[in-house]
Design a protein around this motif. Structure first.
Motif, short mmCIF file in Angstrom:
data_model
loop_
_atom_site.label_atom_id
_atom_site.label_comp_id
_atom_site.label_asym_id
_atom_site.label_seq_id
_atom_site.Cartn_x
_atom_site.Cartn_y
_atom_site.Cartn_z
N GLU A 108 0.83 -1.20 0.00
CA GLU A 108 0.00 0.00 0.00
C GLU A 108 0.87 1.25 0.00
OE1 GLU A 108 -3.88 -1.75 2.48
OE2 GLU A 108 -2.56 -0.24 3.38
N LEU A 109 1.89 1.27 0.85
CA LEU A 109 2.78 2.43 0.92
C LEU A 109 3.56 2.59 -0.38
CD1 LEU A 109 4.18 2.13 4.57
CD2 LEU A 109 2.40 3.66 3.74
N ALA A 110 4.04 1.50 -0.94
CA ALA A 110 4.82 1.57 -2.18
C ALA A 110 3.99 2.13 -3.32
CB ALA A 110 5.36 0.19 -2.53
N ALA A 111 2.68 1.91 -3.28
CA ALA A 111 1.80 2.37 -4.36
C ALA A 111 1.51 3.86 -4.27
CB ALA A 111 0.48 1.59 -4.32
N LEU A 112 1.88 4.51 -3.15
CA LEU A 112 1.57 5.93 -2.98
C LEU A 112 2.39 6.83 -3.90
CD1 LEU A 112 1.30 6.15 0.93
CD2 LEU A 112 -0.57 6.02 -0.74
N ALA A 113 3.63 6.43 -4.22
CA ALA A 113 4.50 7.24 -5.06
C ALA A 113 5.63 6.34 -5.59
CB ALA A 113 5.08 8.42 -4.27
N PRO A 114 6.18 6.70 -6.74
CA PRO A 114 7.24 5.84 -7.32
C PRO A 114 8.54 5.88 -6.54
CG PRO A 114 6.95 7.84 -8.62
CD PRO A 114 5.83 7.82 -7.63
N ASN A 115 8.73 6.90 -5.69
CA ASN A 115 9.99 7.04 -4.96
C ASN A 115 9.87 6.64 -3.49
OD1 ASN A 115 8.30 9.30 -4.65
ND2 ASN A 115 10.00 10.66 -4.14
N ILE A 116 8.96 5.72 -3.20
CA ILE A 116 8.78 5.23 -1.84
C ILE A 116 9.71 4.04 -1.57
CG2 ILE A 116 7.20 4.09 -0.23
CD1 ILE A 116 6.61 7.00 -0.48
N MET A 117 10.43 4.11 -0.48
CA MET A 117 11.23 3.00 0.03
C MET A 117 10.53 2.52 1.30
SD MET A 117 15.30 3.05 1.01
CE MET A 117 15.83 3.21 -0.70
N ILE A 118 10.10 1.26 1.32
CA ILE A 118 9.31 0.76 2.44
C ILE A 118 10.21 0.50 3.63
CG2 ILE A 118 7.59 -0.94 3.17
CD1 ILE A 118 7.36 -1.68 0.16
N LYS A 119 9.86 1.08 4.76
CA LYS A 119 10.67 1.00 5.98
C LYS A 119 10.05 -0.05 6.90
CE LYS A 119 12.90 4.39 9.05
NZ LYS A 119 12.86 5.81 9.44
#
Length: 367
Positions: A108-119
């Protein structure tokens, strides 16, 4: 000092060449951002359906802050061809989630923006989730890492995930991986001091810093032995003041012989500016430092240090019970609780009460 730093930084700080390569979030930072821009985020909440439950509102608020932060970094992300401009978005409550919940929330977090790194936190379940997310081409920031054993588990998870991805034809060209060693939290943990007193060991502030550097060097040694695309990221960096009132930062001045990334808070930036102004700029160490034998002997007498220092010092089922991990997890929990209170206070405000009145009608029940 803040004004001085603002003058030093480029006007367009998110452009290439600004020396800022990305940013990070966690529940504490997000709650602080929300409270600092309360009117804006109340508008966000007031724009949501009145029937939406409170926990869903908190998640939407959390996601909105991440979207807005990631958007500021997108120009840098695109112009650097995905080398920089990443935003690390931490899974809230991740320290107690199982693998499937972590994977679902991570996607879900990764789908928010192309430059998301999941922590993702460094629990046993977290490393299972990291393997699954890496296999799907996601970029990962492993947080709450305090031991060589956790780093070992993370590198294995990344390797296994990449093998699965390659077997399934998943493109990994854009993926990035970092492991966040919360170096300053390791030495400042209360349990460290408690064990020293229990064993009648005089543990000084200098000993604590040597302990942190020893674990850092052990982590770098492990990464050198592995053919890994992951990089070590030092965070929770601390500045110490000696008896003469001089400021030092071992975490910056005694690391860097190996490739190392750093998370710099505003306080650390101010420290760097002060040192530069005084003509004593901070430089990384050009080589590894030998841990003094007497110090290492004292440290090896403490299980807290041994568990962090030695590969295999912690079993996987002990990762989430490590004292510093628990402290960091409690901080994250308090950040989420602040967001819940903000949502609750907003819903109880006069504007929201008026808007929520129809919920008690029969029409609303049928809807």
């Amino acid at each position: 000092m803040q004004a001085f730093i603002a003058d030093l930084l480029p006007k367009e700080w998110d452009q290439p060449g600004s020396a800022l390569s990305g940013a990070t979030t966690n529940p504490v930072l997000i709650s602080h951002a929300v409270m600092s821009h309360a009117a804006h985020y109340r508008d966000v909440l007031n724009g949501l359906p009145t029937t939406m439950p409170a926990h869903a509102r908190v998640a939407r608020l959390y996601d909105q802050s991440i979207v807005e932060a990631a958007e500021r970094l997108l120009p840098l992300f695109r112009q650097s061809r995905h080398q920089a401009g990443w935003l690390s978005a931490q899974i809230e409550g991740g320290h107690w989630m199982n693998r499937d919940a972590l994977v679902a929330r991570g996607l879900e977090l990764a789908a928010l923006a192309p430059n998301i790194m999941i922590k993702i936190p460094g629990s046993a379940q977290g490393y299972h989730a990291i393997e699954h997310l890496v296999a799907q081409g996601c970029s990962i920031n492993n947080t709450f890492c305090f031991s060589v054993s956790q780093l070992d588990a993370c590198l294995k998870a990344i390797h296994a995930g990449r093998q699965r991805a390659q077997a399934n034809g998943v493109n990994l060209k854009r993926a990035r991986y970092v492991v966040s060693f919360m170096i300053g939290r390791l030495g400042s943990e209360v349990e460290f001091v408690r064990q020293a007193r229990s064993n009648r060991i005089n543990l000084t502030r200098t000993d604590m810093r040597w302990a942190e550097l020893a674990v850092y060097q052990a982590m770098q040694a492990l990464m050198r032995r592995r053919d890994t695309p992951a990089r070590l990221l030092l965070c929770s960096i601390k500045v110490d003041t000696d008896a003469r009132g001089r400021e030092h930062c071992w975490h910056l001045q005694r690391t860097g012989a190996e490739t190392t990334l750093y998370t710099l808070t505003p306080a650390i930036l101010e420290f760097l500016v002060r040192r530069a102004q005084s003509g004593r700029p901070i430089e990384p160490s050009p080589q590894w430092l030998a841990i003094p034998d007497k110090v290492l002997d004292r440290l090896l007498g403490l299980s807290y240090f041994n568990q962090a220092y030695f590969e295999g010092g912690l079993a996987a089922n002990e990762f989430a019970r490590q004292p510093a991990f628990l402290t960091a997890a409690n901080d994250a929990r308090r950040g989420v609780e602040r967001l819940h209170r903000f949502v609750s206070d907003t819903l109880d405000g006069p504007d929201c009460v008026a808007r929520s009145a129809p919920r008690h009608t029969g029409m609303e029940q049928r809807a």
